[in-house]
Design an enzyme around this catalytic site. Structure first.
Site, PDB file in Angstrom:
ATOM      1  N   GLU A 163       0.801  -1.221   0.000  1.00 16.20           N
ATOM      2  CA  GLU A 163       0.000   0.000   0.000  1.00 16.20           C
ATOM      3  C   GLU A 163       0.843   1.285   0.000  1.00 16.20           C
ATOM      4  OE1 GLU A 163      -3.085  -0.029   2.969  1.00 16.20           O
ATOM      5  OE2 GLU A 163      -4.056  -1.764   2.096  1.00 16.20           O
ATOM      6  N   GLU A 373      -5.467  -8.519   0.533  1.00 16.86           N
ATOM      7  CA  GLU A 373      -6.238  -8.147   1.730  1.00 16.86           C
ATOM      8  C   GLU A 373      -7.687  -7.869   1.380  1.00 16.86           C
ATOM      9  OE1 GLU A 373      -4.718  -4.917   4.086  1.00 16.86           O
ATOM     10  OE2 GLU A 373      -2.685  -5.673   3.869  1.00 16.86           O
TER      11      GLU A 373
HETATM   12  C1  LIG Z   1      -6.274   1.342   7.820  1.00 17.25           C
HETATM   13  C2  LIG Z   1      -6.500  -0.161   7.935  1.00 17.25           C
HETATM   14  C3  LIG Z   1      -7.371  -0.373   9.165  1.00 17.25           C
HETATM   15  O1  LIG Z   1      -6.775  -0.369  10.255  1.00 17.25           O
HETATM   16  O2  LIG Z   1      -8.566  -0.543   9.025  1.00 17.25           O
HETATM   17  O3  LIG Z   1      -7.101  -0.595   6.697  1.00 17.25           O
HETATM   18  C4  LIG Z   1      -7.240  -1.996   6.502  1.00 17.25           C
HETATM   19  C5  LIG Z   1      -5.910  -2.686   6.690  1.00 17.25           C
HETATM   20  O4  LIG Z   1      -4.973  -2.319   5.685  1.00 17.25           O
HETATM   21  C6  LIG Z   1      -3.679  -2.930   5.883  1.00 17.25           C
HETATM   22  O5  LIG Z   1      -2.823  -2.722   4.823  1.00 17.25           O
HETATM   23  C7  LIG Z   1      -3.089  -2.385   7.143  1.00 17.25           C
HETATM   24  O6  LIG Z   1      -1.793  -2.903   7.399  1.00 17.25           O
HETATM   25  C8  LIG Z   1      -4.020  -2.838   8.246  1.00 17.25           C
HETATM   26  O7  LIG Z   1      -3.624  -2.370   9.506  1.00 17.25           O
HETATM   27  C9  LIG Z   1      -5.387  -2.264   8.036  1.00 17.25           C
HETATM   28  O8  LIG Z   1      -5.257  -0.842   8.059  1.00 17.25           O
END
Ligand SMILES: C[C@@]1(C(=O)O)OC[C@H]2O[C@@H](O)[C@H](O)[C@@H](O)[C@H]2O1
Length: 468
Positions: A163, A373
Site C-alpha cells: 500500500e 487483503e
Molecule cells: C487502515 C487499515 C485499518 O486499520 O482498518 O485498513 C485496513 C488494513 O490495511 C492494511 O494494509 C493495514 O496494514 C491494516 O492495519 C489495516 O489498516
C-alpha cells in the site's frame, strides 16, 4: 463450482501489528516505534511494543492457522529486525526468527507469502529523509536481496511493498503516519516514485539472481465511481481513478506513468525529480512482475468538490471515512443514503469490487492477481463466551462470491488473503477495530480464541468455496 486447485485461500498480518518484541534480540528501532509514542498520534495512544506477542507465540498462532486449514499465510518482515540501522550489519537473531516462522508454516503445509515492507522503516533511515532519500532506495534493495538470499530456498512468493499510497499519503499529506508531514504534495509524489524504483530494482535483482518463485507488489484497490451521471461528477471519477489507481498500477504493470497525471503534475510543479535511468528501470522491469496484489475494502463514491476546505490532516481524518476532499481539491468522497457502511464508514460493496476487477482487466489485460487483503474491520459481538462475528462472515462471503464470479469470467485471480488472520493492532484504530478469525483477549494475557468466522472459513477452505 470449486475454486481452481492452484487458488490459495489465505489470511494476512503485518510485523508491526502482531510481533511486539519491539526492542528484543537485536531489533533496531522503527519509525513506528517512535511515531506511535508521540501523544495523540494513535487511538488511545496504543503502540506495537507488545502488539499481540506473535514474536513469542508464532508457533501457537500458526498451529491455529493449520487447524483452520489455511493454505497460505501472508506476513511481513520487520526491516529493522534484519538491519537494526537500516543497512550495514545484519542481525542474525532477526534472520533466525523469520526462518523459524517460515519453517513452522512449511511444517503445516502452509505457503509463506512474504511482504518485505509493511510500513515499519528503520528509524535511522527515517531520520535521514526516509523515502525522500535515495539512500533509502539503495538500502531497501540490499534488504530485499538479503531476504531473497536468506529465505528464497523456501519462500516462493514475494511482495515488495504494501500500500504505497497509504504510507506516502499519510506520511506526507495528512501527517497521520510517520514522518507526520502535512500538505507536502511534492514529497508525496516523489516518495511514491522512489518506492516504485526500489520495487523495480528489487524485481530485477530477484530475476537476475535466478531465485525461484514469483514477485510483485501490493497496492490499495479503491475504485472510484461517480455519484451520478453529471458531467462534473463523471470528470471527478476519471480524475480520482487516474490519481488513486493508474498512478500506482501503470508504472508497475505498464512501466510508464499515466499521461493525464503527468500533465497535471507538470502544470502544478509537482512532478517527481526523476532520472532517465529510473524511468528506464520501470519500463524494463514491468514485464518481470509476476502478479499484482490488491487490497480491496471498499470503493470510493466521488463528486466534484464544492468546498474550499483543503484535505484535513490528523488521525481521525485518516481512517478512511468518506467526506474528505482530494489533496488537489478537485473531487471529494461522499457517503450515500442507499449504501451500506461499516462502523468506520467504509462502504460494503462486493458488486463494486467485481466491477473494479473488470476495470483492471480492461486496462492491464491478463495480469495475475492476488487479493492480498480484504476483510471487515468491526467491533465483534460477544454472546456469552462466543465471539459471534456474523457480520464478518457475511462480508467475506459476499466478497469471495465476487472473486468467484471474476474467476468464472476469466479474470486471473489466484488467491484470496483475508485481512487479518488474527485480531491485531490497527495503526490508527488501536485494538478496537478487529479483523481476525482469531480473537485476542487483552484482558486475559493475550489468550487466543477462535471466532465463529474461524469455523466458517475452515469450511469454505475445505469445500473450496463450492457452495458460494
Ligand atoms: C487502515 C487499515 C485499518 O486499520 O482498518 O485498513 C485496513 C488494513 O490495511 C492494511 O494494509 C493495514 O496494514 C491494516 O492495519 C489495516 O489498516
Amino acid at each position: 463450482m470449486k475454486m481452481p486447485k492452484h487458488f490459495l485461500f489465505g489470511a494476512a498480518s503485518a510485523s508491526y501489528q502482531v510481533e511486539g518484541a519491539w526492542n528484543e534480540d537485536g531489533k533496531g528501532v522503527s519509525n513506528w516505534d517512535v511515531f506511535s509514542k508521540i501523544p495523540g498520534k494513535t487511538f488511545e495512544n496504543t503502540n506495537g511494543d507488545v502488539a499481540i506477542d506473535h514474536y513469542h507465540r508464532y508457533k501457537e498462532d500458526i498451529g491455529l492457522m493449520a487447524e483452520m486449514g489455511l493454505e497460505s499465510y501472508r506476513f511481513s518482515i520487520s526491516w529493522p529486525r534484519i538491519f537494526p540501522n537500516g543497512t550495514g550489519e545484519v542481525n542474525e537473531k532477526g534472520l533466525e526468527f523469520y526462518n523459524n516462522v517460515i519453517d513452522e508454516c512449511l511444517k503445516h503445509n502452509i505457503v509463506p507469502f512474504v511482504t518485505l515492507y509493511h510500513w515499519d522503516l528503520p528509524q535511522v533511515l527515517e531520520e535521514q529523509g526516509g523515502w525522500r532519500n535515495q539512500a533509502t532506495v539503495d538500502a531497501f534493495v540490499r534488504f530485499a536481496d538479503t531476504c531473497f538470499e536468506a529465505f528464497g530456498d523456501r519462500v516462493r512468493n514475494w511482495i515488495t511493498f504494501n500500500e504505497t499510497v497509504i504510507f506516502c499519503s499519510l506520511g506526507y499529506l495528512s501527517g497521520a503516519h510517520p514522518p507526520g508531514i502535512e500538505g507536502d504534495a511534492k514529497a508525496y509524489f516523489q516518495t511514491t516514485h522512489n518506492v516504485f524504483v526500489a520495487h523495480a530494482r528489487s524485481v530485477e535483482r530477484f530475476k537476475q539472481a535466478g531465485y525461484e518463485g514469483e514477485i510483485g507488489i501490493t497496492h490499495v484497490f479503491n475504485p472510484a465511481f461517480s455519484i451520478d451521471n453529471e458531467a462534473d461528477n463523471k470528470f471527478a471519477e476519471m480524475h480520482a481513478n487516474e490519481f488513486a489507481t493508474h498512478w500506482f498500477y501503470d508504472p508497475i504493470l505498464k512501466g510508464t506513468y499515466p499521461e493525464y497525471v503527468v500533465k497535471q503534475l507538470e502544470q502544478q510543479g509537482l512532478l517527481p525529480d526523476w532520472t532517465q535511468d529510473e524511468l528506464d528501470v520501470l519500463k524494463r522491469t514491468a514485464p518481470m512482475n509476476d502478479f499484482i496484489g490488491l487490497n480491496y475494502y471498499c470503493p470510493q463514491r466521488v463528486m466534484k468538490n464544492d468546498t474550499a476546505l483543503v484535505m484535513a490532516g490528523g488521525r481521525e481524518n485518516s481512517t478512511g471515512r468518506p467526506g474528505n476532499p482530494s489533496f488537489d481539491g478537485v473531487y471529494k468522497t461522499v457517503l450515500m443514503d442507499d449504501k451500506v457502511y461499516t462502523k468506520w464508514g467504509w462502504e460494503i460493496a462486493p458488486d463494486a469490487f467485481l466491477d473494479g476487477l473488470r476495470m483492471l482487466q480492461a486496462r492491464y489485460g491478463d495480469v495475475k492477481i492476488y487479493i492480498t487483503e480484504n476483510g471487515l474491520g468491526d467491533v465483534d459481538p460477544i454472546v456469552g463466551e462466543e465471539i459471534m462475528d456474523t457480520p464478518r462472515i457475511e462480508y467475506i462471503e459476499s466478497h469471495l462470491r465476487a472473486v468467484k464470479h471474476a474467476v468464472q469470467e476469466g479474470i486471473n485471480v489466484s488467491g484470496y488473503y483475508a485481512w487479518s488472520v488474527i485480531d491485531l493492532l490497527s495503526w490508527l484504530n488501536g485494538y478496537k477495530k478487529q479483523y481476525g478469525f482469531i480473537y485476542v483477549d487483552h484482558e486475559n494475557g493475550l489468550a487466543r480464541k477462535k471466532k465463529q468466522s474461524f469455523h466458517w472459513y475452515k469450511e469454505i477452505i475445505a469445500t473450496r468455496a463450492e457452495d458460494l
